[in-house]
Scaffold this motif. Structure first.
Motif, PDB file in Angstrom:
ATOM      1  N   ASN A  78       0.833  -1.198   0.000  1.00  0.00           N
ATOM      2  CA  ASN A  78       0.000   0.000   0.000  1.00  0.00           C
ATOM      3  C   ASN A  78       0.869   1.249   0.000  1.00  0.00           C
ATOM      4  OD1 ASN A  78      -2.613   0.818  -0.137  1.00  0.00           O
ATOM      5  ND2 ASN A  78      -3.017   0.621   2.047  1.00  0.00           N
ATOM      6  N   SER A  79       1.909   1.255   0.806  1.00  0.00           N
ATOM      7  CA  SER A  79       2.823   2.397   0.865  1.00  0.00           C
ATOM      8  C   SER A  79       3.601   2.557  -0.436  1.00  0.00           C
ATOM      9  CB  SER A  79       3.797   2.237   2.034  1.00  0.00           C
ATOM     10  OG  SER A  79       3.102   2.292   3.250  1.00  0.00           O
ATOM     11  N   LEU A  80       3.985   1.443  -1.058  1.00  0.00           N
ATOM     12  CA  LEU A  80       4.704   1.530  -2.329  1.00  0.00           C
ATOM     13  C   LEU A  80       3.819   2.091  -3.436  1.00  0.00           C
ATOM     14  CD1 LEU A  80       6.813  -1.749  -2.293  1.00  0.00           C
ATOM     15  CD2 LEU A  80       7.603   0.596  -2.017  1.00  0.00           C
ATOM     16  N   ILE A  81       2.543   1.721  -3.430  1.00  0.00           N
ATOM     17  CA  ILE A  81       1.605   2.279  -4.405  1.00  0.00           C
ATOM     18  C   ILE A  81       1.450   3.775  -4.146  1.00  0.00           C
ATOM     19  CG2 ILE A  81      -0.804   2.276  -5.195  1.00  0.00           C
ATOM     20  CD1 ILE A  81       0.800  -0.162  -6.149  1.00  0.00           C
ATOM     21  N   GLY A  82       1.369   4.177  -2.879  1.00  0.00           N
ATOM     22  CA  GLY A  82       1.295   5.602  -2.537  1.00  0.00           C
ATOM     23  C   GLY A  82       2.555   6.341  -2.938  1.00  0.00           C
ATOM     24  N   LEU A  83       3.698   5.696  -2.800  1.00  0.00           N
ATOM     25  CA  LEU A  83       4.967   6.300  -3.200  1.00  0.00           C
ATOM     26  C   LEU A  83       5.009   6.514  -4.706  1.00  0.00           C
ATOM     27  CD1 LEU A  83       7.707   7.122  -1.939  1.00  0.00           C
ATOM     28  CD2 LEU A  83       8.530   4.857  -2.490  1.00  0.00           C
ATOM     29  N   PHE A  84       4.523   5.557  -5.466  1.00  0.00           N
ATOM     30  CA  PHE A  84       4.464   5.705  -6.922  1.00  0.00           C
ATOM     31  C   PHE A  84       3.480   6.807  -7.314  1.00  0.00           C
ATOM     32  CE2 PHE A  84       2.985   4.268 -11.181  1.00  0.00           C
ATOM     33  CZ  PHE A  84       4.181   4.482 -11.846  1.00  0.00           C
ATOM     34  N   GLY A  85       2.354   6.889  -6.596  1.00  0.00           N
ATOM     35  CA  GLY A  85       1.392   7.955  -6.853  1.00  0.00           C
ATOM     36  C   GLY A  85       1.979   9.329  -6.571  1.00  0.00           C
ATOM     37  N   ALA A  86       2.738   9.446  -5.481  1.00  0.00           N
ATOM     38  CA  ALA A  86       3.389  10.721  -5.157  1.00  0.00           C
ATOM     39  C   ALA A  86       4.453  11.067  -6.192  1.00  0.00           C
ATOM     40  CB  ALA A  86       4.008  10.645  -3.764  1.00  0.00           C
ATOM     41  N   LEU A  87       5.154  10.064  -6.703  1.00  0.00           N
ATOM     42  CA  LEU A  87       6.144  10.304  -7.746  1.00  0.00           C
ATOM     43  C   LEU A  87       5.475  10.819  -9.021  1.00  0.00           C
ATOM     44  CD1 LEU A  87       9.105  10.041  -8.696  1.00  0.00           C
ATOM     45  CD2 LEU A  87       8.532   7.745  -9.457  1.00  0.00           C
ATOM     46  N   LEU A  88       4.357  10.223  -9.384  1.00  0.00           N
ATOM     47  CA  LEU A  88       3.617  10.702 -10.557  1.00  0.00           C
ATOM     48  C   LEU A  88       3.100  12.123 -10.336  1.00  0.00           C
ATOM     49  CD1 LEU A  88       1.548   7.578 -11.681  1.00  0.00           C
ATOM     50  CD2 LEU A  88       3.467   8.652 -12.861  1.00  0.00           C
ATOM     51  N   LEU A  89       2.702  12.432  -9.116  1.00  0.00           N
ATOM     52  CA  LEU A  89       2.226  13.779  -8.811  1.00  0.00           C
ATOM     53  C   LEU A  89       3.362  14.790  -8.864  1.00  0.00           C
ATOM     54  CD1 LEU A  89      -0.377  15.259  -7.993  1.00  0.00           C
ATOM     55  CD2 LEU A  89       0.231  14.859  -5.627  1.00  0.00           C
ATOM     56  N   ALA A  90       4.566  14.372  -8.506  1.00  0.00           N
ATOM     57  CA  ALA A  90       5.718  15.275  -8.510  1.00  0.00           C
ATOM     58  C   ALA A  90       6.202  15.588  -9.919  1.00  0.00           C
ATOM     59  CB  ALA A  90       6.860  14.671  -7.684  1.00  0.00           C
ATOM     60  N   ILE A  91       5.944  14.709 -10.872  1.00  0.00           N
ATOM     61  CA  ILE A  91       6.342  14.954 -12.264  1.00  0.00           C
ATOM     62  C   ILE A  91       5.426  16.039 -12.819  1.00  0.00           C
ATOM     63  CG2 ILE A  91       6.457  13.950 -14.573  1.00  0.00           C
ATOM     64  CD1 ILE A  91       7.006  11.253 -13.225  1.00  0.00           C
ATOM     65  N   PRO A  92       5.984  17.105 -13.387  1.00  0.00           N
ATOM     66  CA  PRO A  92       5.129  18.179 -13.911  1.00  0.00           C
ATOM     67  C   PRO A  92       4.264  17.687 -15.071  1.00  0.00           C
ATOM     68  CG  PRO A  92       7.412  18.898 -13.779  1.00  0.00           C
ATOM     69  CD  PRO A  92       7.403  17.441 -13.501  1.00  0.00           C
ATOM     70  N   GLY A  93       2.991  17.899 -14.952  1.00  0.00           N
ATOM     71  CA  GLY A  93       2.048  17.518 -15.993  1.00  0.00           C
ATOM     72  C   GLY A  93       0.699  17.189 -15.392  1.00  0.00           C
ATOM     73  N   PHE A  94      -0.356  17.499 -16.123  1.00  0.00           N
ATOM     74  CA  PHE A  94      -1.701  17.263 -15.611  1.00  0.00           C
ATOM     75  C   PHE A  94      -2.110  15.803 -15.710  1.00  0.00           C
ATOM     76  CE2 PHE A  94      -2.038  21.855 -16.609  1.00  0.00           C
ATOM     77  CZ  PHE A  94      -2.313  22.289 -15.319  1.00  0.00           C
ATOM     78  N   VAL A  95      -1.700  15.110 -16.750  1.00  0.00           N
ATOM     79  CA  VAL A  95      -2.066  13.696 -16.911  1.00  0.00           C
ATOM     80  C   VAL A  95      -1.419  12.863 -15.809  1.00  0.00           C
ATOM     81  CG1 VAL A  95      -1.922  11.697 -18.456  1.00  0.00           C
ATOM     82  CG2 VAL A  95      -2.412  13.953 -19.398  1.00  0.00           C
ATOM     83  N   THR A  96      -0.130  13.078 -15.571  1.00  0.00           N
ATOM     84  CA  THR A  96       0.552  12.322 -14.512  1.00  0.00           C
ATOM     85  C   THR A  96       0.043  12.726 -13.132  1.00  0.00           C
ATOM     86  OG1 THR A  96       2.372  13.910 -14.549  1.00  0.00           O
ATOM     87  CG2 THR A  96       2.647  11.876 -15.830  1.00  0.00           C
TER      88      THR A  96
END
Length: 170
Positions: A78-96
């Motif tokens: 669960n934490s790893l999925i959240g970490l991947f989600g936070a990484l996608l949020l940190a990448i500049p872009g609306f789709v990510t």
């Protein structure tokens, strides 16, 4: 001959870049260029803050599982999925950013965790998956031949007639 999914990776990144560009232009047209830049910056800063929080949370969950001598289980995945989600949020872009937000909310995180567990079970096998995520709950239905259905949570409080419930440890 079966093709690896990694063979399509060179096509995914240009498509993602094009989708991000089109989305940014659409959002900038709708709310204004300055607000679009501000929204991108805010999502990236939020993603960086969440990266730290999710990373610490996952590391602590892993330490606790190791200390207790049990498989890392759902809390670490669960934490790893959240970490991947936070990484996608940190990448500049609306789709990510939208994809990252979907992985950060509880229903999206649960769906992604179950998908990751199923993928691991297909790739690694049942024994390795149970070592990673803990014992699997199964329901065995008496039929010819015997069929095993893997269930995370029993859907009914009482098993069906002729069903045997239990946990597979090894």
């Amino acid at each position: 001959m079966r093709r690896s999914r990694l063979a399509f990776l060179p096509f995914v990144f240009p498509l993602l870049a094009f989708a991000e560009f089109v989305t940014f232009v659409s959002v900038a047209h709708a709310i204004g260029f300055g607000w679009a830049i501000l929204a991108l910056a805010a999502s990236s800063v939020a993603g960086l803050a969440l990266l730290r929080r999710e990373g610490i949370k996952g590391f602590r969950a892993f330490q606790e599982a190791a200390r207790a001598g049990r498989p890392p289980g759902a809390e670490v995945s669960n934490s790893l999925i959240g970490l991947f989600g936070a990484l996608l949020l940190a990448i500049p872009g609306f789709v990510t950013a939208v994809a990252g937000l979907l992985l950060l909310v509880p229903p999206g995180r649960t769906l992604a965790r179950r998908g990751a567990e199923r993928l691991a079970e297909r790739r690694l096998g049942g024994a390795a998956t149970s070592d990673l995520f803990g014992p699997r709950k199964v329901r065995v239905h008496q039929a010819d031949p015997v069929s095993v259905v893997v269930v995370d949570e029993p859907s009914s409080p009482r098993p069906a007639a002729g069903a045997i419930e239990g946990e597979i440890v090894r």
